[in-house]
Design a protein around this motif. Structure first.
Motif, mmCIF file in Angstrom:
data_model
loop_
_atom_site.group_PDB
_atom_site.id
_atom_site.type_symbol
_atom_site.label_atom_id
_atom_site.label_comp_id
_atom_site.label_asym_id
_atom_site.label_seq_id
_atom_site.Cartn_x
_atom_site.Cartn_y
_atom_site.Cartn_z
ATOM 1 N N GLU A 25 0.843 -1.186 0.008
ATOM 2 C CA GLU A 25 -0.248 -0.009 0.073
ATOM 3 C C GLU A 25 0.787 1.201 0.046
ATOM 4 O O GLU A 25 0.600 2.202 -0.833
ATOM 5 N N ARG A 28 1.845 1.382 -3.626
ATOM 6 C CA ARG A 28 0.867 1.951 -4.456
ATOM 7 C C ARG A 28 0.714 3.753 -4.141
ATOM 8 O O ARG A 28 0.242 4.282 -5.365
ATOM 9 N N ARG A 29 0.674 3.987 -2.869
ATOM 10 C CA ARG A 29 0.314 5.462 -2.712
ATOM 11 C C ARG A 29 1.652 6.426 -3.289
ATOM 12 O O ARG A 29 1.491 7.660 -3.269
ATOM 13 N N GLU A 31 4.498 6.651 -2.103
ATOM 14 C CA GLU A 31 5.513 7.018 -0.964
ATOM 15 C C GLU A 31 6.626 6.203 -0.933
ATOM 16 O O GLU A 31 7.761 6.830 -0.626
ATOM 17 N N VAL A 78 -0.787 3.017 7.600
ATOM 18 C CA VAL A 78 -1.912 1.885 6.899
ATOM 19 C C VAL A 78 -2.245 0.917 7.887
ATOM 20 O O VAL A 78 -3.442 0.743 7.893
#
Length: 288
Positions: A25, A28-29, A31, A78
């Motif tokens: 995640e 995906r973001r 970062e 997250v």
């Protein structure tokens, strides 16, 4: 509240799943790629001019401690239950042990191009395309054990060689020093083969692929490796309580290292923090 970083080999199936899910995640973001770029930007060697913070300098340990904390903050945004596990490469020493399992980091790269094809970080999953790199490669690569010219992971005895040195670091505060805990752990040696790469550095060489250069953050094992390096620093601190980060004061104008290394109470780029402030993390996390 103080949280705990665990040995990766002791994680439950649920803890493994949560860690992987949080990593994907953060990727995906967008970062995660910022962390890769930050490490590339701060990978400055002795041969270059200017300030060295991440490598070949006293701040190697402090810089990566803060770097780990930043990644951990992103993961815990997250899933607050997630922490960065550590990989004790003095104990888990084979290419099939944790963390090289299908439910964690996946295994070795295939022989043809060293591409990792197993596990959640394989290119074929579509979840782990490399976007920040020192080459144009898009897939994660590994060569565990270095197939063409095999090497072994550092042993507990080799790690002890670093741990027993009571002095944190010594002049000239770079990759050439032969005494002091910092470089014995970071691992810039002389000669060829294993003698040239000790402890931390040899682990990067053993993993191979993306772990060989400034873009090593592209392999998630980077964080597990550096969590163990950070644990080793805490062990050194506990063993040598009267000894601290050096240099305590900035090198003077006559020194080759003038304005090239970070002293104990100087700011550590790119953060507004000093090595002095990073020496005690007991109020943030502990190791199991």
């Amino acid at each position: 509240m103080v949280y705990t970083r665990k040995d990766v080999s002791t994680l439950t199936a649920d803890e493994r799943r949560r860690f992987v899910k949080a990593m994907l995640e953060v990727k995906r973001r967008g970062e995660y790629d910022e962390f890769v770029r930050m490490h590339i930007d701060h990978y400055v060697s002795d041969g270059e001019g200017g300030l060295r913070t991440a490598h070949m300098a006293p701040s190697f340990l402090a810089w990566h401690r803060r770097f780990l904390l930043e990644l951990e903050k992103a993961l815990r945004r997250v899933d607050p239950s997630v922490t960065v596990p550590y990989w004790d490469w003095t104990r888990d020493r084979t290419a099939t042990a944790a963390p090289w399992t299908a439910d964690l980091l996946g295994g070795n790269g295939r022989a043809s191009d060293r591409q990792v094809t197993t596990g959640p970080f394989a290119y074929a999953t579509g979840n782990w395309t490399l976007k920040e790199n020192v080459t144009d490669g898009e897939f994660l690569t590994r060569d565990l054990g270095r197939s063409a010219n095999p090497i072994e992971l550092p042993t507990a005895a080799e790690l002890e060689w670093a741990l027993k040195d009571p002095v944190y670091d010594t002049a000239p505060w770079d990759s050439t020093v032969t005494e002091g805990f910092r470089n014995k752990l970071e691992g810039w040696g002389t000669g060829r083969g294993s003698a040239a790469w000790r402890n931390h550095n040899r682990v990067h060489r053993w993993v191979g692929g993306e772990m060989l250069g400034g873009a090593s953050v592209n392999d998630p094992v980077f964080w597990l490796h550096h969590a163990f390096i950070d644990l080793v620093w805490t062990r050194w601190q506990a063993r040598h309580r009267v000894h601290r980060y050096l240099p305590a004061e900035p090198p003077g104008e006559a020194s080759r290292q003038y304005r090239r290394v970070v002293a104990r109470k100087e700011k550590l780029p790119p953060w507004n923090v000093t090595p002095d402030q990073l020496e005690d993390v007991s109020g943030i996390y502990r190791y199991a």
